[in-house]
Design a protein around this motif. Sequence first.
Motif, mmCIF file in Angstrom:
data_model
loop_
_atom_site.group_PDB
_atom_site.id
_atom_site.type_symbol
_atom_site.label_atom_id
_atom_site.label_comp_id
_atom_site.label_asym_id
_atom_site.label_seq_id
_atom_site.Cartn_x
_atom_site.Cartn_y
_atom_site.Cartn_z
ATOM 1 N N LEU A 1 26.159 18.584 -27.662
ATOM 2 C CA LEU A 1 25.712 18.821 -26.283
ATOM 3 C C LEU A 1 25.376 20.283 -26.071
ATOM 4 C CD1 LEU A 1 28.106 16.580 -24.159
ATOM 5 C CD2 LEU A 1 25.612 16.425 -24.251
ATOM 6 N N SER A 2 26.161 21.181 -26.665
ATOM 7 C CA SER A 2 25.929 22.614 -26.510
ATOM 8 C C SER A 2 24.555 23.008 -27.024
ATOM 9 C CB SER A 2 27.022 23.395 -27.243
ATOM 10 O OG SER A 2 26.785 24.787 -27.155
ATOM 11 N N LYS A 3 24.161 22.450 -28.168
ATOM 12 C CA LYS A 3 22.842 22.745 -28.737
ATOM 13 C C LYS A 3 21.730 22.236 -27.823
ATOM 14 C CE LYS A 3 24.396 22.709 -33.547
ATOM 15 N NZ LYS A 3 24.349 21.994 -34.838
ATOM 16 N N GLU A 4 21.931 21.049 -27.284
ATOM 17 C CA GLU A 4 20.918 20.482 -26.393
ATOM 18 C C GLU A 4 20.802 21.306 -25.118
ATOM 19 O OE1 GLU A 4 21.853 16.417 -25.698
ATOM 20 O OE2 GLU A 4 21.591 15.810 -27.799
ATOM 21 N N ILE A 5 21.961 21.776 -24.606
ATOM 22 C CA ILE A 5 21.968 22.600 -23.385
ATOM 23 C C ILE A 5 21.263 23.933 -23.635
ATOM 24 C CG2 ILE A 5 23.481 23.929 -21.853
ATOM 25 C CD1 ILE A 5 25.465 21.540 -22.079
ATOM 26 N N ASP A 6 21.558 24.557 -24.758
ATOM 27 C CA ASP A 6 20.921 25.841 -25.094
ATOM 28 C C ASP A 6 19.405 25.690 -25.214
ATOM 29 O OD1 ASP A 6 23.364 27.057 -25.097
ATOM 30 O OD2 ASP A 6 23.608 27.032 -27.289
ATOM 31 N N LEU B 1 17.517 23.438 -23.808
ATOM 32 C CA LEU B 1 16.914 23.173 -22.502
ATOM 33 C C LEU B 1 16.930 24.426 -21.632
ATOM 34 C CD1 LEU B 1 15.551 20.757 -21.285
ATOM 35 C CD2 LEU B 1 17.717 20.020 -20.309
ATOM 36 N N ARG B 2 17.989 25.224 -21.728
ATOM 37 C CA ARG B 2 18.043 26.480 -20.977
ATOM 38 C C ARG B 2 16.950 27.446 -21.421
ATOM 39 N NH1 ARG B 2 24.601 27.478 -21.067
ATOM 40 N NH2 ARG B 2 25.111 26.285 -19.162
ATOM 41 N N ASP B 3 16.759 27.543 -22.731
ATOM 42 C CA ASP B 3 15.699 28.417 -23.253
ATOM 43 C C ASP B 3 14.348 27.995 -22.725
ATOM 44 O OD1 ASP B 3 17.550 29.842 -24.661
ATOM 45 O OD2 ASP B 3 17.181 28.824 -26.581
ATOM 46 N N ARG B 4 14.164 26.702 -22.643
ATOM 47 C CA ARG B 4 12.883 26.184 -22.133
ATOM 48 C C ARG B 4 12.691 26.561 -20.671
ATOM 49 N NH1 ARG B 4 11.118 19.798 -22.060
ATOM 50 N NH2 ARG B 4 8.860 20.113 -21.923
ATOM 51 N N LEU B 5 13.767 26.404 -19.871
ATOM 52 C CA LEU B 5 13.677 26.720 -18.445
ATOM 53 C C LEU B 5 13.616 28.226 -18.199
ATOM 54 C CD1 LEU B 5 16.150 24.039 -17.092
ATOM 55 C CD2 LEU B 5 13.717 24.196 -16.540
ATOM 56 N N ASN B 6 14.087 29.023 -19.151
ATOM 57 C CA ASN B 6 14.012 30.479 -19.013
ATOM 58 C C ASN B 6 12.679 31.032 -19.491
ATOM 59 O OD1 ASN B 6 16.582 30.705 -17.933
ATOM 60 N ND2 ASN B 6 17.569 30.914 -19.944
ATOM 61 N N SER B 7 11.866 30.134 -20.065
ATOM 62 C CA SER B 7 10.552 30.564 -20.554
ATOM 63 C C SER B 7 9.582 30.694 -19.381
ATOM 64 C CB SER B 7 10.014 29.543 -21.566
ATOM 65 O OG SER B 7 8.655 29.798 -21.843
ATOM 66 N N LEU C 1 19.289 19.150 -17.520
ATOM 67 C CA LEU C 1 20.247 20.209 -17.846
ATOM 68 C C LEU C 1 21.556 20.018 -17.079
ATOM 69 C CD1 LEU C 1 20.958 22.860 -19.248
ATOM 70 C CD2 LEU C 1 19.873 24.083 -17.335
ATOM 71 N N LYS C 2 21.433 19.669 -15.808
ATOM 72 C CA LYS C 2 22.642 19.479 -14.996
ATOM 73 C C LYS C 2 23.481 18.315 -15.544
ATOM 74 C CE LYS C 2 24.213 18.846 -10.221
ATOM 75 N NZ LYS C 2 25.287 17.890 -10.632
ATOM 76 N N GLN C 3 22.796 17.231 -15.938
ATOM 77 C CA GLN C 3 23.511 16.080 -16.477
ATOM 78 C C GLN C 3 24.238 16.437 -17.768
ATOM 79 O OE1 GLN C 3 20.486 13.093 -16.848
ATOM 80 N NE2 GLN C 3 20.454 12.597 -14.650
ATOM 81 N N LEU C 4 23.569 17.185 -18.614
ATOM 82 C CA LEU C 4 24.181 17.595 -19.878
ATOM 83 C C LEU C 4 25.378 18.504 -19.634
ATOM 84 C CD1 LEU C 4 20.995 18.275 -22.065
ATOM 85 C CD2 LEU C 4 22.574 16.357 -22.280
ATOM 86 N N GLU C 5 25.246 19.426 -18.671
ATOM 87 C CA GLU C 5 26.347 20.340 -18.361
ATOM 88 C C GLU C 5 27.553 19.579 -17.807
ATOM 89 O OE1 GLU C 5 23.843 24.448 -17.375
ATOM 90 O OE2 GLU C 5 24.298 23.009 -15.760
ATOM 91 N N ASP C 6 27.275 18.540 -16.984
ATOM 92 C CA ASP C 6 28.357 17.722 -16.444
ATOM 93 C C ASP C 6 29.091 17.002 -17.577
ATOM 94 O OD1 ASP C 6 27.726 18.522 -13.923
ATOM 95 O OD2 ASP C 6 26.625 16.684 -13.381
ATOM 96 N N GLN C 7 28.311 16.445 -18.526
ATOM 97 C CA GLN C 7 28.925 15.752 -19.662
ATOM 98 C C GLN C 7 29.763 16.719 -20.494
ATOM 99 O OE1 GLN C 7 26.211 13.296 -21.992
ATOM 100 N NE2 GLN C 7 24.991 12.849 -20.169
ATOM 101 N N ALA C 8 29.230 17.921 -20.682
ATOM 102 C CA ALA C 8 29.950 18.924 -21.481
ATOM 103 C C ALA C 8 31.278 19.297 -20.815
ATOM 104 C CB ALA C 8 29.078 20.158 -21.677
ATOM 105 N N GLU C 9 31.258 19.436 -19.489
ATOM 106 C CA GLU C 9 32.485 19.773 -18.760
ATOM 107 C C GLU C 9 33.547 18.696 -18.936
ATOM 108 O OE1 GLU C 9 31.644 20.529 -14.695
ATOM 109 O OE2 GLU C 9 30.295 22.225 -15.105
#
Length: 1033
Positions: free
Chosen positions: A984-989, A991-997, A1016-1024
């Motif tokens: 999940l961490s890799k997927e979040i990173d 997606l964040r890089d994409r949104l920061n582009s 991204l929010k869904q992934l972060e919720d799952q990670a938490e």
Amino acid sequence: MPSQLESKYNTRRKSTMVAMALLSTAPARAFNVPFRRLVSSKSSSSIRLAKTQRPAFFSVLEKSSLLSMSTVTTDTSSSSSSSSSPSSAPVWLDSKYDVENKSQGIVGKYEPQLFEDKIYKWWEDAGCFLPDAKQSKEESLSQGREPYVLPMPPPNVTGRLHMGHAIFVALQDVLARFHRMRGRPVLWLPGTDHAGIATQLQVEKALLAEGKTREEVGREEFLKRVWEYKEEQGGAITSQLRSLGASADWSRERFTMDADNCESVTEAFVRFHEKGLVYRGEYMVNWAPRLKTAVSDLEVEYSEEEGKLYFFKYMVQDSDEFLPVATTRPETIMGDTAVCVNPNDERYKHLVGKNVVVPMSGGRTIPVISDEYVDMEFGTGALKITPGHDPNDYAIGKKFDLPIINIMNKDGSLNENAGDYNGLDRFVARDKLWKDMEEKDLVIKVEPHVQRVPRSQRGGEIIEPLVSSQWFVKADGMASKALQAVEKGDIKIVPERFNKVWYNWLEDIRDWCVSRQLWWGHRIPVWYVGESGASEYIVARNEADARKKAVENGHPEDVVLRQEDDVLDTWFSSGLWPFATVGWPKNEHDPDSDFARFYPGTCLETGYDILFFWVARMAMMGIELTGKAPFSVVYLHGLVRAADGSKMSKTKGNVVDPLETVAEYGADSLRYSLVTGVTPGQDIPLNMDKIAANKQFANKLWNCCKFVTENALKDVSEDDMKALGVDGTMTKEEFDSLPLPEKYIISKCHLLVSEVTKEIENYQLGAAGMKIYEFLWDQYADWYIEISKTRLYEGNGGTQEEAKIARRVLVYILDTSLRLLHPYMPFVTEQLWHHLPRREPSKDRASNSLMLADWPQMDDQKDLVVDSRAVSAFECFQALTRSIRNARAEYNVEQGKKISARILAEQPLKDIIEKEIKSLVLLAKLDAEDVVVIEAASDDANQAVAVESVKLVVQDGVEAYLPLAGLIDPEKERKRLEKQASKLSKEIDKLRDRLNSKGFIEKAPEALVEKAKMELKQLEDQAEKIQASLDAL
């Protein structure tokens, strides 16, 4: 033959049944044509019979008192131009095969050898392969359904089945069966080619074994022997094509040497001549000495072979100086007419314009010329020019007006122009000439040399280029029209990348040498005037026509006319195939003929290796002679290769025999393996493991149908069984009343129908076939059949209403799937379909066969009902089930042990899962007494979380907790969660890089950006949540 009669003529039913009983004992091919085409009526007391039908039919019916001969009217109209069904309803027959098949039930395992031959015989006898087998010609016209016409590439009449045949049968039969089921009158027209060179070669070999040659026995006797050979060996190939399931219209089977085709060939040649496209001239040709005939450039194959490069001296006239020359064919020295050097070669500039002496010629001299064509780096940089025996030298000879000396006889021996070497075989002459040159000190050296050797594609002998008088057809104008047909879209080539190959070849085409010095073939319709010579000739349709023209030209009526001995290139007659086989030129102006109905054809499917041999020539000749492109689509398949991608060859021992493969695995498994997983134009590596796997797929289908018929439909009443027969697609009203799993499987099935229909229409046959496989195995067998058990059996909690719905959906999906799969695997689908509830066929249908049943989507404009929300909801249920199954496997939970589960889900997923809890219990092997679905974030949810459990994050809004007390390995659970957290961490990173582009935010559509933020929010919720579980551990 048929064993039961169902007819509107109820008053005669008893006598008809007697007739059918008699017919069932008749020989398989007793009547030559299908019974359906025999029996039709304009009144209840009259049966019309085509004049070609055999009298055996009458005797059988007379025995049954079904009719007297006085009631029979004979149809004396020509049958060649009519292909419509009888105007009134035919008597429909329930076949002996059908009755036996249903009575035996689905027993044991899938064993195709037990039923494939029976099914094919039934199809053919019932007339299922005829264009109007599904519905009448009038009905097709009223519905605007145009014919779909496939000209079958004619195999050699004396050939034997190989994988090249198998692939074209598999692909073309998919197209034929698909379009037939969609309601189009399909004409898949079969036939065989006389194969001029290949067939003559075999008969000449037989003569040589007797110590004879064709010249010794004479033309008439030789042709008699060829026809005998054709009768002995011919026919096997068409029988073998049948074993693969080819649904071709065998009643229209043609042979390139039959009378009508011979007439077509003659007419084409005459018309070409009248257009000024035919001429006779001397040109360089490829000569096959053993066959003593010219062959086309396309029939010459070049192979890299170890040879020699011979270096020798060309002595300068009146000088001791010599010009060093190298050659790979010393015997052709006797035909040299110049030596050519590069004008920039300082070594030889001083010799240009001088003469040199031809070795062993008795003093004949030839000039030294210069041209930049010569490669200064190859050999000695000096090139001997032999215009009579080398195509490049021929071009230089024309440029410099050099004489042409032919040193070779038609059998490959040297002639009188070779001096002392007259009468020697070319290779014997090579050795003797070189030995003589050594004695005269004219030899410099000999070096090993790898060279491209031209060999005859048919006989394998080394081709000899020589100048010969031949008949040619001008190709430029016809090639231009064929090129434009593709450019304008009149012809579409699949795959499109072959357009470039098409253009390149047609833009650089040469005139077509159409004469062959053979005896087996279409004799060229040219008559020479007088007892000798060829200066005056007449092109005519027959000798009488030629004599009439001769008299008109001023010759007496008894003038001697000699027909040309040569025959036409086999590809000339094959080039007429799409239109000659449907009545050209005889019926070209008849609006009711087969020619009017079935020409132009629709699709020409063949291998890319004969794009020029056959396809281009058909396009050229078709457009020139009929004014229309002969087909609208050219579908090119690749070559079937060994599993490692290498070419199949007997020497390598990697040839796969299609007949042996069919005997072991069944025709369906081979067909499906050839068609699926490939793309147009790509070669096909044939893996036997794949064929075995596809036999297992057929067995899986067999077992699915066995479950439906022996379990789901067990003890169902006759009325209910009839109601279950599929008659069109499911309505929205019925669909909306179904539970979630049923909505899901039908939605997926309907999506599959749309995708497969579209892909086959667009000639993506491999992709379409794979999707059917995936649906049947992954969705129907693995999911819905298992879920249906919770509906069908009271022990699993099923009710009568649920069982009724499940039976309807099981039959509906299986029936639809069999229809989709039928073009690919016709035998097993036909065999199984007869065990399902079926509706009666229409009155004009040849039989109640799956191959004539309606395709699940008859109208492209009509969308099949689909519920995307139901699909999404059930996919959540599937994900939940898989998660629990995976957890069981990971913790090595015993196979039969039922476990507890707490499912936390947000609405509406909570209610959806709750409704299907018994399905979840069955599929995930849960304890029915200890499974609870709890609304997420509730007090009950908090209590469930507090219990020591394995936590499964299924998707956003759905989690599962499995209290596996005593079975949990805390350390293993920690590793599992850490692995999931890392993923999940890799997927979040990412997606964040994409949104920061900056580029993504500025250029991407707003909806896409919002979707990414939500993901991204869904992934972060799952990670938490996973981190919380780790903290708890």
